[in-house]
Design a protein around this motif. Structure first.
Motif, PDB file in Angstrom:
ATOM      1  N   PHE A  58      26.006 -39.531  49.478  1.00  0.00           N
ATOM      2  CA  PHE A  58      26.208 -40.802  48.781  1.00  0.00           C
ATOM      3  C   PHE A  58      24.890 -41.310  48.214  1.00  0.00           C
ATOM      4  O   PHE A  58      24.812 -41.691  47.041  1.00  0.00           O
ATOM      5  N   LEU A  59      23.844 -41.304  49.040  1.00  0.00           N
ATOM      6  CA  LEU A  59      22.539 -41.782  48.575  1.00  0.00           C
ATOM      7  C   LEU A  59      21.942 -40.851  47.525  1.00  0.00           C
ATOM      8  O   LEU A  59      21.289 -41.319  46.582  1.00  0.00           O
ATOM      9  N   ALA A  60      22.165 -39.550  47.647  1.00  0.00           N
ATOM     10  CA  ALA A  60      21.693 -38.609  46.625  1.00  0.00           C
ATOM     11  C   ALA A  60      22.373 -38.896  45.289  1.00  0.00           C
ATOM     12  O   ALA A  60      21.736 -38.813  44.228  1.00  0.00           O
ATOM     13  N   GLY A  61      23.636 -39.278  45.337  1.00  0.00           N
ATOM     14  CA  GLY A  61      24.340 -39.655  44.112  1.00  0.00           C
ATOM     15  C   GLY A  61      23.765 -40.917  43.492  1.00  0.00           C
ATOM     16  O   GLY A  61      23.619 -41.013  42.270  1.00  0.00           O
ATOM     17  N   LEU A  62      23.425 -41.883  44.321  1.00  0.00           N
ATOM     18  CA  LEU A  62      22.823 -43.122  43.810  1.00  0.00           C
ATOM     19  C   LEU A  62      21.475 -42.861  43.147  1.00  0.00           C
ATOM     20  O   LEU A  62      21.148 -43.449  42.117  1.00  0.00           O
ATOM     21  N   ILE A  63      20.700 -41.988  43.737  1.00  0.00           N
ATOM     22  CA  ILE A  63      19.367 -41.697  43.208  1.00  0.00           C
ATOM     23  C   ILE A  63      19.453 -40.698  42.053  1.00  0.00           C
ATOM     24  O   ILE A  63      18.746 -40.824  41.048  1.00  0.00           O
ATOM     25  N   GLY A  64      20.328 -39.716  42.168  1.00  0.00           N
ATOM     26  CA  GLY A  64      20.402 -38.657  41.175  1.00  0.00           C
ATOM     27  C   GLY A  64      21.101 -39.035  39.880  1.00  0.00           C
ATOM     28  O   GLY A  64      20.810 -38.471  38.827  1.00  0.00           O
ATOM     29  N   THR A  65      22.002 -40.006  39.928  1.00  0.00           N
ATOM     30  CA  THR A  65      22.755 -40.369  38.731  1.00  0.00           C
ATOM     31  C   THR A  65      21.859 -40.858  37.591  1.00  0.00           C
ATOM     32  O   THR A  65      22.032 -40.413  36.449  1.00  0.00           O
ATOM     33  N   PRO A  66      20.898 -41.751  37.830  1.00  0.00           N
ATOM     34  CA  PRO A  66      20.020 -42.127  36.711  1.00  0.00           C
ATOM     35  C   PRO A  66      19.219 -40.948  36.170  1.00  0.00           C
ATOM     36  O   PRO A  66      18.965 -40.872  34.965  1.00  0.00           O
ATOM     37  N   LEU A  67      18.825 -40.037  37.036  1.00  0.00           N
ATOM     38  CA  LEU A  67      18.093 -38.860  36.588  1.00  0.00           C
ATOM     39  C   LEU A  67      18.971 -37.995  35.685  1.00  0.00           C
ATOM     40  O   LEU A  67      18.512 -37.473  34.667  1.00  0.00           O
ATOM     41  N   LEU A  68      20.224 -37.859  36.048  1.00  0.00           N
ATOM     42  CA  LEU A  68      21.176 -37.110  35.226  1.00  0.00           C
ATOM     43  C   LEU A  68      21.462 -37.851  33.920  1.00  0.00           C
ATOM     44  O   LEU A  68      21.520 -37.241  32.850  1.00  0.00           O
ATOM     45  N   TYR A  69      21.609 -39.159  33.989  1.00  0.00           N
ATOM     46  CA  TYR A  69      21.893 -39.986  32.817  1.00  0.00           C
ATOM     47  C   TYR A  69      20.798 -39.865  31.766  1.00  0.00           C
ATOM     48  O   TYR A  69      21.080 -39.819  30.571  1.00  0.00           O
ATOM     49  N   GLN A  70      19.559 -39.804  32.218  1.00  0.00           N
ATOM     50  CA  GLN A  70      18.448 -39.766  31.260  1.00  0.00           C
ATOM     51  C   GLN A  70      18.367 -38.442  30.499  1.00  0.00           C
ATOM     52  O   GLN A  70      17.584 -38.323  29.562  1.00  0.00           O
ATOM     53  N   LEU A  71      19.176 -37.457  30.857  1.00  0.00           N
ATOM     54  CA  LEU A  71      19.257 -36.244  30.053  1.00  0.00           C
ATOM     55  C   LEU A  71      19.912 -36.526  28.700  1.00  0.00           C
ATOM     56  O   LEU A  71      19.660 -35.826  27.720  1.00  0.00           O
ATOM     57  N   TRP A  72      20.776 -37.547  28.627  1.00  0.00           N
ATOM     58  CA  TRP A  72      21.473 -37.886  27.394  1.00  0.00           C
ATOM     59  C   TRP A  72      20.969 -39.177  26.757  1.00  0.00           C
ATOM     60  O   TRP A  72      21.055 -39.337  25.565  1.00  0.00           O
ATOM     61  N   GLN A  73      20.465 -40.072  27.553  1.00  0.00           N
ATOM     62  CA  GLN A  73      20.090 -41.400  27.064  1.00  0.00           C
ATOM     63  C   GLN A  73      18.808 -41.835  27.746  1.00  0.00           C
ATOM     64  O   GLN A  73      18.602 -41.548  28.923  1.00  0.00           O
ATOM     65  N   ALA A  74      17.984 -42.566  27.026  1.00  0.00           N
ATOM     66  CA  ALA A  74      16.756 -43.085  27.632  1.00  0.00           C
ATOM     67  C   ALA A  74      17.105 -44.206  28.607  1.00  0.00           C
ATOM     68  O   ALA A  74      17.971 -45.032  28.321  1.00  0.00           O
ATOM     69  N   LEU A  75      16.445 -44.216  29.738  1.00  0.00           N
ATOM     70  CA  LEU A  75      16.654 -45.293  30.701  1.00  0.00           C
ATOM     71  C   LEU A  75      15.988 -46.568  30.179  1.00  0.00           C
ATOM     72  O   LEU A  75      14.935 -46.496  29.536  1.00  0.00           O
ATOM     73  N   PRO A  76      16.589 -47.721  30.454  1.00  0.00           N
ATOM     74  CA  PRO A  76      15.953 -48.962  30.001  1.00  0.00           C
ATOM     75  C   PRO A  76      14.649 -49.183  30.757  1.00  0.00           C
ATOM     76  O   PRO A  76      14.503 -48.757  31.905  1.00  0.00           O
ATOM     77  N   PRO A  77      13.693 -49.846  30.117  1.00  0.00           N
ATOM     78  CA  PRO A  77      12.426 -50.101  30.810  1.00  0.00           C
ATOM     79  C   PRO A  77      12.617 -51.072  31.972  1.00  0.00           C
ATOM     80  O   PRO A  77      13.447 -51.972  31.906  1.00  0.00           O
ATOM     81  N   VAL A  78      11.863 -50.848  33.016  1.00  0.00           N
ATOM     82  CA  VAL A  78      11.917 -51.731  34.184  1.00  0.00           C
ATOM     83  C   VAL A  78      10.685 -52.625  34.155  1.00  0.00           C
ATOM     84  O   VAL A  78       9.561 -52.135  34.054  1.00  0.00           O
ATOM     85  N   GLN A  79      10.932 -53.928  34.219  1.00  0.00           N
ATOM     86  CA  GLN A  79       9.821 -54.878  34.217  1.00  0.00           C
ATOM     87  C   GLN A  79       9.984 -55.785  35.431  1.00  0.00           C
ATOM     88  O   GLN A  79      10.988 -56.483  35.554  1.00  0.00           O
ATOM     89  N   ILE A  80       9.028 -55.765  36.306  1.00  0.00           N
ATOM     90  CA  ILE A  80       9.050 -56.611  37.497  1.00  0.00           C
ATOM     91  C   ILE A  80       7.946 -57.644  37.340  1.00  0.00           C
ATOM     92  O   ILE A  80       6.775 -57.294  37.220  1.00  0.00           O
ATOM     93  N   ASP A  81       8.347 -58.902  37.297  1.00  0.00           N
ATOM     94  CA  ASP A  81       7.394 -59.984  37.045  1.00  0.00           C
ATOM     95  C   ASP A  81       6.844 -60.610  38.321  1.00  0.00           C
ATOM     96  O   ASP A  81       6.230 -61.669  38.258  1.00  0.00           O
ATOM     97  N   ALA A  82       7.083 -59.997  39.444  1.00  0.00           N
ATOM     98  CA  ALA A  82       6.598 -60.541  40.714  1.00  0.00           C
ATOM     99  C   ALA A  82       5.476 -59.661  41.244  1.00  0.00           C
ATOM    100  O   ALA A  82       5.431 -58.462  40.983  1.00  0.00           O
ATOM    101  N   GLY A  83       4.608 -60.264  42.023  1.00  0.00           N
ATOM    102  CA  GLY A  83       3.527 -59.515  42.652  1.00  0.00           C
ATOM    103  C   GLY A  83       3.996 -58.834  43.928  1.00  0.00           C
ATOM    104  O   GLY A  83       5.103 -59.088  44.424  1.00  0.00           O
ATOM    105  N   THR A  84       3.146 -58.000  44.466  1.00  0.00           N
ATOM    106  CA  THR A  84       3.488 -57.248  45.673  1.00  0.00           C
ATOM    107  C   THR A  84       3.812 -58.157  46.858  1.00  0.00           C
ATOM    108  O   THR A  84       4.811 -57.914  47.550  1.00  0.00           O
ATOM    109  N   PRO A  85       3.043 -59.223  47.137  1.00  0.00           N
ATOM    110  CA  PRO A  85       3.403 -60.094  48.265  1.00  0.00           C
ATOM    111  C   PRO A  85       4.792 -60.720  48.107  1.00  0.00           C
ATOM    112  O   PRO A  85       5.564 -60.781  49.072  1.00  0.00           O
TER     113      PRO A  85
END
Length: 141
Positions: A58-85
């Motif tokens: 199940f977890l491999a599917g959650l992690i692997g699906t975006p990797l598979l998806y990016q073979l056909w489509q670019a993944l949207p950019p991830v922007q995190i506006d919070a700091g590490t703390p």
């Protein structure tokens, strides 16, 4: 309020929601398990006999699906506006909330509500209210 029409994706969102619902339905139908991510990950920390394979799959599917998806489509950019703390505090608060609420948003919000669970309705209302309040406090005060 304005709508960002360039990023408004109702059909992709509908398809994603249907896939989440299908995955949750298939997991409970074929495995008798609720698709709550916190419970699935928690079960990896203290595995029972014969219980490890489906959790890893199940977890491999959650992690692997975006990797598979990016073979056909670019993944949207991830922007995190919070700091590490802030991310560490947020993660700890979510973890504490998951333990006190006896489940996470996927377990209560997707699976519990579809089973008409009163406990899941209360939990979903509580974490949605907390999210609304947090956004309001951080963005408007």
């Amino acid at each position: 309020m304005t709508i960002d029409w360039q990023h408004f994706t109702p059909w992709a969102s509908l398809a994603g929601g249907m896939l989440i619902g299908l995955a949750a339905a298939l997991l409970i139908l074929f495995n008798g398990r609720i698709a709550g991510i916190s419970g699935i990950v928690g079960g990896l920390l203290r595995p029972h006999s014969g219980d490890l394979g489906w959790r890893i799959a199940f977890l491999a599917g959650l992690i692997g699906t975006p990797l598979l998806y990016q073979l056909w489509q670019a993944l949207p950019p991830v922007q995190i506006d919070a700091g590490t703390p802030a991310l560490i505090v947020a993660g700890l608060l979510v973890g504490v909330g998951v333990r006190y609420g006896a489940g996470c948003t996927s377990g209560h919000g997707v699976c519990g509500l579809s089973r008409l669970s009163p406990r899941s309705l209360a939990a979903t209302c509580a974490f949605m209210a907390a999210g609304f309040l947090t956004v309001y406090l951080l963005r408007h005060l």
